[in-house]
Design an enzyme around this catalytic site. Structure first.
Site, mmCIF file in Angstrom:
data_model
loop_
_atom_site.group_PDB
_atom_site.id
_atom_site.type_symbol
_atom_site.label_atom_id
_atom_site.label_comp_id
_atom_site.label_asym_id
_atom_site.label_seq_id
_atom_site.Cartn_x
_atom_site.Cartn_y
_atom_site.Cartn_z
ATOM 1 C CD GLU A 1 3.790 44.596 -120.968
ATOM 2 O OE1 GLU A 1 4.141 45.103 -122.056
ATOM 3 O OE2 GLU A 1 3.662 45.256 -119.918
ATOM 4 C CB CYS B 1 4.734 51.753 -119.599
ATOM 5 S SG CYS B 1 3.411 52.687 -118.806
ATOM 6 C CG HIS C 1 1.653 48.129 -120.806
ATOM 7 N ND1 HIS C 1 2.647 47.873 -119.896
ATOM 8 C CD2 HIS C 1 1.074 49.284 -120.413
ATOM 9 C CE1 HIS C 1 2.669 48.833 -118.996
ATOM 10 N NE2 HIS C 1 1.724 49.706 -119.279
#
EC number: 4.3.2.10
Lengths: 204, 260
Positions: free
Chosen positions: A187, A80, A185
């Protein structure tokens, strides 16, 4: 050890949790010197470009990262805002110099369709170059979770590893040698995101 | 293309889901983390935990739930209910939630939106709005009024004005709950959702009234919502997430593809 750069730019717990879940020996590095022991580095970040660069400079990360990433060629994964600061320039809140690892500028997303909102929030499918080490093993057009208003325009299209369509082409991932980064993202992108983390961990 | 999100909401009290939730096969599951995991694996795009714990002393239990969810569930999730200060936000976000939502606390003290956005980023702050349809008036020109206390207290605030004000103050998303539609299972409030969605530049999550998959298709197309919140239609095993997404796809609504 995988070192996550803790430059006080947002909550790093979800990045930490995802790497740990994938079996990595991972540490939050609040002191740049901790990164010396890292085999691989993760540069996350949520917030604004100038704040992030200011923190990277003032906390002493910029110098250490330049040495480890550019000279010693340690693999790094930007996420990001951590991807955006790898560019030469950013246009958020005025013109600001980035780390300059990837030739290009970070500009506001301007969807051609005025009905599309900025920030670009949610799951968007991407297309990627078939030889991308980061995205190998994924289906043709996987969805990832994005939250951003700016994106990187690369000077060399060869550095763009993945892109998505949001009223025009938006850069979703870049790569230059040992430098990897995603605008989305991993994650927060379920199995496809975890696969990217696995690919980064196994890359050498 | 950006997918429309299907978001599952779980009510949590003292660390347990509030109702005897029955999945197909009649299994009662009271642990919000186990339930979250089931929806995660079924392909829901995001989760909302709504904390209705009454006593302040027991709020730590919710933090523990958040921590356990964050360790194994890798999609965005937010926590709402009982958040009234930046400290409350910090506790929840540091435990691993992606976003927090503020509702009545923001109506009473709008500054909390800005404080949260400045401390953690706009993307962390969801403005929850409970709305009821009223007569159009000088004070309520849109004909939709902000209410609190589950719809019992009218606040004299126009819903459209409040949505735009919330965006200006720094909210990153709006979760728009129609009190009139809530619990009816007769469909989302399409007119209200379209009105708000067309007049703000942040994503709008439609809430209240979802009973069948077509209701989601309606609010995501006609209602122009970016996401739809569901609860009982999946909690009681009436529909599964893949069934809902399959229907949305058949109606031309872009949804995130199923897992690998």
């Amino acid at each position: 050890m995988i070192g996550i750069v803790d430059h006080r730019m947002g909550n790093l717990l979800s990045v930490f949790n995802a790497f740990e879940y994938m079996g990595a020996d991972v540490e939050l590095c609040a002191d740049p010197r901790d990164l010396d022991d890292a085999d691989k580095i993760v540069l996350p970040g949520v917030g604004a470009f100038p704040d992030c660069m200011k923190n990277l400079k003032e906390l002493g990360f910029q110098e250490v990262l330049n040495r480890l990433v550019l000279e010693e060629k340690r693999p790094v994964l930007g996420i990001c805002l951590g991807m955006q600061v790898m560019a030469e320039w950013g246009e958020e809140f005025g013109e600001h110099e980035g780390l300059g690892w990837i030739p290009g500028r970070v500009v506001r997303i301007k969807p051609e369709d005025p009905g599309l909102k900025v920030p670009h929030v949610g799951w968007n499918n991407i297309r990627y170059s078939p030889d991308s080490p980061l995205l190998k093993g994924l289906p043709q057009s996987p969805d990832f979770y994005f939250v951003h208003s700016f994106h990187m325009e690369c000077t060399d299209p060869g550095h763009v590893d993945a892109w998505c369509d949001y009223g025009g082409k938006v850069t979703a991932a870049v790569r230059r040698g040992n430098i990897f980064a995603t605008q989305f993202h991993p994650e927060k992108s379920q199995d496809f995101g975890l696969k990217i983390i696995e690919n980064f961990l196994s890359w050498h | 293309m950006l997918s429309k999100r299907v978001i599952v909401c779980l009510d949590v009290r003292d660390g347990k889901t509030t109702k005897g939730i029955k999945f197909k096969g009649n299994v009662d599951i009271g642990d919000p983390v186990d339930m979250a995991r089931i929806y995660y694996e079924a392909g829901c795009d995001e989760l909302v935990f709504y904390d209705i714990t009454a006593s302040h002393e027991k709020r730590g239990i919710m933090i523990d739930v958040v921590r356990r969810v964050a360790e194994t569930i890798f999609i965005p999730f937010s926590v709402g209910g009982g958040i009234s200060s930046v400290e409350d936000m910090r506790d929840v976000l540091l435990a691993g939630a992606e976003k927090i939502s503020v509702n009545s606390a923001a109506v009473k003290n709008p500054k909390i939106i800005t404080e949260g956005a400045e401390a953690f980023g706009n993307q962390c702050v969801v403005l929850g709005m409970d709305v009821k349809k009223v007569e159009k008036s000088e004070k309520i020109p849109s004909g939709y009024e902000i209410v609190i206390n589950g719809g019992r207290t009218y606040m004299g605030i126009d819903a459209l004005w409040w949505a735009q004000e919330g965006e200006r103050l720094g909210a990153g998303e709006i979760c728009l709950n129609s009190i009139d539609a809530d619990g009816t299972k007769e469909g989302y409030e399409l007119e209200l959702t379209a009105l708000i969605s067309e007049n703000v530049n942040i994503p709008v999550i439609a809430s209240g009234g979802g009973g069948i998959p077509q209701h989601l298709a309606d609010v995501l197309k006609e209602g122009k919502a970016d996401a739809a919140l569901i609860a009982s239609m999946v909690h009681y095993g009436t529909y599964t997430i893949p069934e809902i997404k399959e229907h949305l796809k058949s109606q031309g609504v872009p949804v995130r593809d199923q897992l690998q």
